[in-house]
Write a protein that holds these residues in place. Structure first.
Motif, mmCIF file in Angstrom:
data_model
loop_
_atom_site.group_PDB
_atom_site.id
_atom_site.type_symbol
_atom_site.label_atom_id
_atom_site.label_comp_id
_atom_site.label_asym_id
_atom_site.label_seq_id
_atom_site.Cartn_x
_atom_site.Cartn_y
_atom_site.Cartn_z
ATOM 1 N N GLU A 68 16.716 11.172 14.549
ATOM 2 C CA GLU A 68 16.255 11.503 13.202
ATOM 3 C C GLU A 68 14.935 10.855 12.795
ATOM 4 N N ARG A 102 14.542 5.681 15.678
ATOM 5 C CA ARG A 102 15.646 6.056 16.567
ATOM 6 C C ARG A 102 15.121 6.361 17.969
ATOM 7 N N ASN A 132 13.472 4.182 4.901
ATOM 8 C CA ASN A 132 12.790 4.063 6.210
ATOM 9 C C ASN A 132 11.384 4.659 6.125
ATOM 10 N N ASP A 182 11.232 -0.388 8.375
ATOM 11 C CA ASP A 182 11.173 -0.070 9.814
ATOM 12 C C ASP A 182 9.943 -0.701 10.473
ATOM 13 N N ARG A 212 20.755 -1.531 2.300
ATOM 14 C CA ARG A 212 19.377 -1.632 1.776
ATOM 15 C C ARG A 212 19.359 -1.345 0.279
ATOM 16 N N ASP A 214 23.103 -1.771 16.278
ATOM 17 C CA ASP A 214 22.301 -1.277 15.160
ATOM 18 C C ASP A 214 23.086 -1.204 13.846
ATOM 19 N N ARG A 215 24.190 -0.444 13.816
ATOM 20 C CA ARG A 215 24.918 -0.253 12.550
ATOM 21 C C ARG A 215 26.366 -0.754 12.657
HETATM 22 O O1 AHR Z 1 19.998 2.184 11.511
HETATM 23 C C1 AHR Z 1 18.635 1.975 11.507
HETATM 24 C C2 AHR Z 1 17.963 3.045 10.711
HETATM 25 O O2 AHR Z 1 18.271 4.314 11.240
HETATM 26 C C3 AHR Z 1 16.456 3.003 10.690
HETATM 27 O O3 AHR Z 1 15.931 2.255 9.660
HETATM 28 C C4 AHR Z 1 16.136 4.437 10.453
HETATM 29 O O4 AHR Z 1 14.800 4.772 10.639
HETATM 30 C C5 AHR Z 1 17.092 5.070 11.377
HETATM 31 O O5 AHR Z 1 17.214 6.400 11.321
#
Ligand code: AHR
Length: 331
Positions: free
Chosen positions: A52, A56, A237, A265, A187, A129-130
């Motif tokens: 996206e 990424r 982002n 970012d 965020r 990442d998440r």
């Molecule tokens: O999880 C990170 C985020 O996911 C980034 O900030 C964003 O650009 C991406 O799509």
């Protein structure tokens, strides 16, 4: 480690399973990447969110090249920003009996069942990442990634400082990331917490732009029509911020001057816009997680202890700092 023979059978299964669920086995012409295929080779199933954003794309490259360098065989699956695709990919990795699963969850909720399936199959999982919001933290070995709340706070702190002498209301519009995702939730929360200290800061519109440039532009166009006197845009982002810049210019306004812009970012395109004065401040979120991820995976497989949380080191950028950093920026 998987036996060589099963690896061959499974390579076939992977192609079928991943194609069948709308994902793609990439990492080198539809085949798995890295590793030598020997008995000691670690096989990692990796479920990526999608493609996206510039962030990424850089993250995917980092994971793929780190796997290659570490000799880890990577089964890569792109979920195209859909949780159902990630769940199917994880189930497929479990069926394939990979050695370890890593994934970046598109949203925070709804993972317990599939993570339990991996745990029952004794396949360790690393979140990268998440985060997920599962209460049962034994469902994964560690979470490697940024502190998104802190990123939101840094964005808010810059704003508070920038407008410290302002007496009038500061009208802010917010472009949120993917609804339900950890970076969008955190965020937003971090930023809101910091600006709450002064009632002159008002978020007058806030909507998701799904972390994409196209959506950022579309939603900003709507904000510009519905909301008079926008002072500040906070975009979760760079990509959404860059799309919004197109909308602002299209409306005859000057990004960075008529509307101040804060993004997160620090990918090259965002940094260029900051250097050009179209963005005013960027909070860094590093996508270069591949080497740490492979290191953690090797430790988990060896049975070594690892921290439950590994936080990525990050900074922030002003216009001058962006100009200085751009020539050597990796992503
Ligand atoms: O999880 C990170 C985020 O996911 C980034 O900030 C964003 O650009 C991406 O799509």
């Amino acid at each position: 480690m998987m036996k060589r023979i099963s690896a061959l059978v499974i390579a076939g299964l992977t192609a079928v399973a991943l194609t069948g669920c709308g994902t793609s086995s990439s990492s080198g012409g539809g085949t798995e990447s890295g590793g030598g295929g020997g008995d000691d080779t670690i096989v990692m199933g990796f479920s990526q969110v999608g493609a996206e954003s510039g962030w990424r794309t850089a993250n995917t490259k980092s994971v793929q090249s780190a796997a290659e360098k570490s000799g880890i065989t990577l089964r890569f699956s792109d979920a195209q920003q859909k949780q159902e695709n990630q769940i199917k990919a994880i189930r497929s990795f479990v069926q394939q009996k990979v050695d370890i699963i890593a994934f970046s969850p598109v949203v925070e909720s709804g993972w317990d069942t599939v993570l339990k399936e991996a745990q029952n199959a004794k396949i360790p999982v690393i979140l990268t990442d998440r985060a997920v919001d599962s209460k049962d933290t034994t469902l994964y070995k560690t979470f490697l990634g940024s502190d998104f709340v802190e990123e939101g706070k840094k964005a808010g702190q810059w704003l508070v400082e920038e407008y410290k002498d302002a007496k009038d209301t500061v009208n802010i519009v917010e472009l949120q990331g993917t609804t339900g995702s950890a970076p969008a939730n955190d965020r937003k929360a971090g930023f809101a917490e910091v600006i709450a200290a002064d009632p002159k800061f008002k978020i007058v519109a806030s909507q998701t732009g799904d972390f994409t440039r196209a959506k950022g532009k579309e939603v900003m166009e709507a904000f510009l029509k519905s909301t008079p006197d926008i002072d500040v845009l906070y975009a979760h982002n760079d990509d959404m911020g860059l799309g919004a810049i197109e909308a602002i210019e299209g409306a005859g306004k000057v990004p960075g001057k008529d509307i101040k812009i804060i993004t997160v970012d620090a990918v090259k395109d965002g940094m260029q816009a900051l250097a050009d004065g179209k963005i005013n401040f960027i909070v860094e979120c590093s996508p270069l997680l591949g080497p740490q991820l492979m290191d953690l995976a090797q430790k988990v497989i060896k049975g070594e202890s690892i921290p439950a949380r590994v936080v990525t080191e990050e900074t922030t950028f002003t216009q001058e700092q962006a100009k200085a950093a751009l020539p050597t920026r990796e992503y």
